[in-house]
Design a protein around this motif. Sequence first.
Motif, PDB file in Angstrom:
ATOM      1  N   ALA A 322       0.844  -1.200   0.000  1.00 60.42           N
ATOM      2  CA  ALA A 322       0.000   0.000   0.000  1.00 60.42           C
ATOM      3  C   ALA A 322       0.876   1.245   0.000  1.00 60.42           C
ATOM      4  O   ALA A 322       1.514   1.579   0.996  1.00 60.42           O
ATOM      5  N   ARG A 323       0.889   1.928  -1.136  1.00 57.86           N
ATOM      6  CA  ARG A 323       1.675   3.157  -1.271  1.00 57.86           C
ATOM      7  C   ARG A 323       1.032   4.018  -2.356  1.00 57.86           C
ATOM      8  O   ARG A 323       0.254   3.511  -3.184  1.00 57.86           O
ATOM      9  N   PRO A 324       1.294   5.303  -2.376  1.00 59.08           N
ATOM     10  CA  PRO A 324       0.685   6.164  -3.397  1.00 59.08           C
ATOM     11  C   PRO A 324       0.948   5.646  -4.806  1.00 59.08           C
ATOM     12  O   PRO A 324       2.047   5.215  -5.136  1.00 59.08           O
ATOM     13  N   GLY A 325      -0.109   5.647  -5.609  1.00 58.45           N
ATOM     14  CA  GLY A 325      -0.010   5.183  -6.986  1.00 58.45           C
ATOM     15  C   GLY A 325      -0.390   3.739  -7.182  1.00 58.45           C
ATOM     16  O   GLY A 325      -0.737   3.329  -8.296  1.00 58.45           O
ATOM     17  N   LYS A 376      -6.460   4.557  -7.534  1.00 55.05           N
ATOM     18  CA  LYS A 376      -5.068   4.719  -7.129  1.00 55.05           C
ATOM     19  C   LYS A 376      -5.006   5.272  -5.701  1.00 55.05           C
ATOM     20  O   LYS A 376      -5.699   6.239  -5.377  1.00 55.05           O
ATOM     21  N   LEU A 377      -4.204   4.640  -4.865  1.00 56.66           N
ATOM     22  CA  LEU A 377      -4.049   5.116  -3.498  1.00 56.66           C
ATOM     23  C   LEU A 377      -3.356   6.472  -3.487  1.00 56.66           C
ATOM     24  O   LEU A 377      -2.504   6.757  -4.320  1.00 56.66           O
ATOM     25  N   GLN A 378      -3.751   7.294  -2.504  1.00 58.69           N
ATOM     26  CA  GLN A 378      -3.175   8.621  -2.335  1.00 58.69           C
ATOM     27  C   GLN A 378      -2.764   8.820  -0.882  1.00 58.69           C
ATOM     28  O   GLN A 378      -3.333   8.200   0.027  1.00 58.69           O
ATOM     29  N   MET A 403      -4.770   1.296   8.769  1.00 61.31           N
ATOM     30  CA  MET A 403      -3.596   1.609   7.959  1.00 61.31           C
ATOM     31  C   MET A 403      -3.730   3.002   7.342  1.00 61.31           C
ATOM     32  O   MET A 403      -4.776   3.371   6.824  1.00 61.31           O
ATOM     33  N   HIS A 404      -2.645   3.750   7.368  1.00 63.07           N
ATOM     34  CA  HIS A 404      -2.585   5.124   6.884  1.00 63.07           C
ATOM     35  C   HIS A 404      -1.571   5.203   5.744  1.00 63.07           C
ATOM     36  O   HIS A 404      -0.410   4.827   5.938  1.00 63.07           O
ATOM     37  N   VAL A 405      -1.999   5.673   4.578  1.00 66.32           N
ATOM     38  CA  VAL A 405      -1.090   5.800   3.442  1.00 66.32           C
ATOM     39  C   VAL A 405      -0.264   7.076   3.598  1.00 66.32           C
ATOM     40  O   VAL A 405      -0.810   8.164   3.800  1.00 66.32           O
ATOM     41  N   LEU A 406       1.050   6.931   3.497  1.00 69.11           N
ATOM     42  CA  LEU A 406       1.990   8.038   3.642  1.00 69.11           C
ATOM     43  C   LEU A 406       2.484   8.492   2.269  1.00 69.11           C
ATOM     44  O   LEU A 406       2.065   7.962   1.241  1.00 69.11           O
ATOM     45  N   GLU A 407       3.402   9.435   2.244  1.00 72.60           N
ATOM     46  CA  GLU A 407       3.953   9.912   0.969  1.00 72.60           C
ATOM     47  C   GLU A 407       4.758   8.834   0.258  1.00 72.60           C
ATOM     48  O   GLU A 407       4.795   8.780  -0.968  1.00 72.60           O
TER      49      GLU A 407
END
Length: 427
Positions: A322-325, A376-378, A403-407
């Motif tokens: 799980a990450r941006p994009g 897409k995750l942000q 869960m928290h998506v970071l940069e």
Amino acid sequence: MFSRRRFLTAGSIAGTGLALMPAAKAMEINDSLPPPIAALPSMRSEAKPVAVEERASRQEKARQLMRDNNLSAILLTQGTSLVYFTGIEWWGGERLFAMVLPAKGDAFYVAPAFEEGRAREQIALAPEGKNPDVRVWQEDESPYARVAQELGDHGIAGSAIGFEETVKFVFSDNIRKAAASASFTSATPVTAGCRMIKSAHEIELMRLAAKVTLAAYEATYRSLKAGMTRKDVESMLETAHRQLGFEGGADVLVGEYSAFPHGTILPQEIREGTIVLIDGGCSVEGYASDITRTFVLGKATDKMKHVFDIVHRAQSTALATARPGAEAGSVDAAARKVITDAGYGPDYKYFTHRLGHGMGMDGHEWPYLVRGNTTKLQPQMTFSDEPGIYIRGEFGIRLEDDMHVLENGSELFTPQSPSLEDPFGRA
């Protein structure tokens, strides 16, 4: 009983529990509690309410998304989105109370005339509360005609209007008929577009909610004894949350019933050597936690330990994916591959549900970590990360953290569970 199902529909209600009880009564209750629960400190003071300025910034973001999606306004009735944008917690059954937020200008409200006092009292706390535009309808009048009239007065009668997704059909259908010159569509690109990206304050509240629930779970775990019933444990979980200053609780599943992901109505008793699964959370200033812990009182079998290890690896793999994009569906696929490759497949045979759901003011909200979801995750999105393996007739094991998506990746709000026999780590 504050079950998981009740928790997921509790909205923004945040109880103060023992904080509102007379001191003598609270002391009497504390004296009867198991020591690990009685020792829990209140965390209530750590919760900072959402200010009117934050709600105003949410409305401004909604206006921008309306312009991006060619909408002139969105219409909301009672529910979470109304609370999100205004702070108004409305109930009204079959009578229409509506907020219309235009892409340009302030919101206006349509309310039952006999409820005008209650409506103005709550609207006073909203961003437009100092000079609210409130139009009322009498019991023998059509609220839908009043909405259509207001759309005309605001110059958007022939424009595109978005309905928030939870608006009752009876309301949306009659508004469509009354405002026939307008075109109506979904407001979800606006409401979800705002709500699924969390502010720093929202993340802070969700992190606190997760901390509260994990503390309540651990205190309850350290109070368990063989012979307790499912209801005994659920009651302790509710009490532990109240000791911490909030309303919350969890469903409890024992032995073979832990293979039913959302529970059973049958009575159950805690026994040495059997799986116990607890799943629930709390609400902190309207923001949810959703955590599952699975453990054994005493010794786990080798098969139980093996399955736990697989689920633990699947949860870790999802976290790393799980990450941006990344597409939401790819996170589910990564965790599911771990479980399938370990012999518990294919597809949904043993891991019977999606990997996770978006979280925020609702226990379940957009977007969802499920096969086929190309969203897409942000950064600042939040999800549950909850893989599981369910073996009917034997046991089920699920691990769930928020869960928290970071940069540049993602984080869990709470530490992963170490093992079945030491689910919270040594005190």
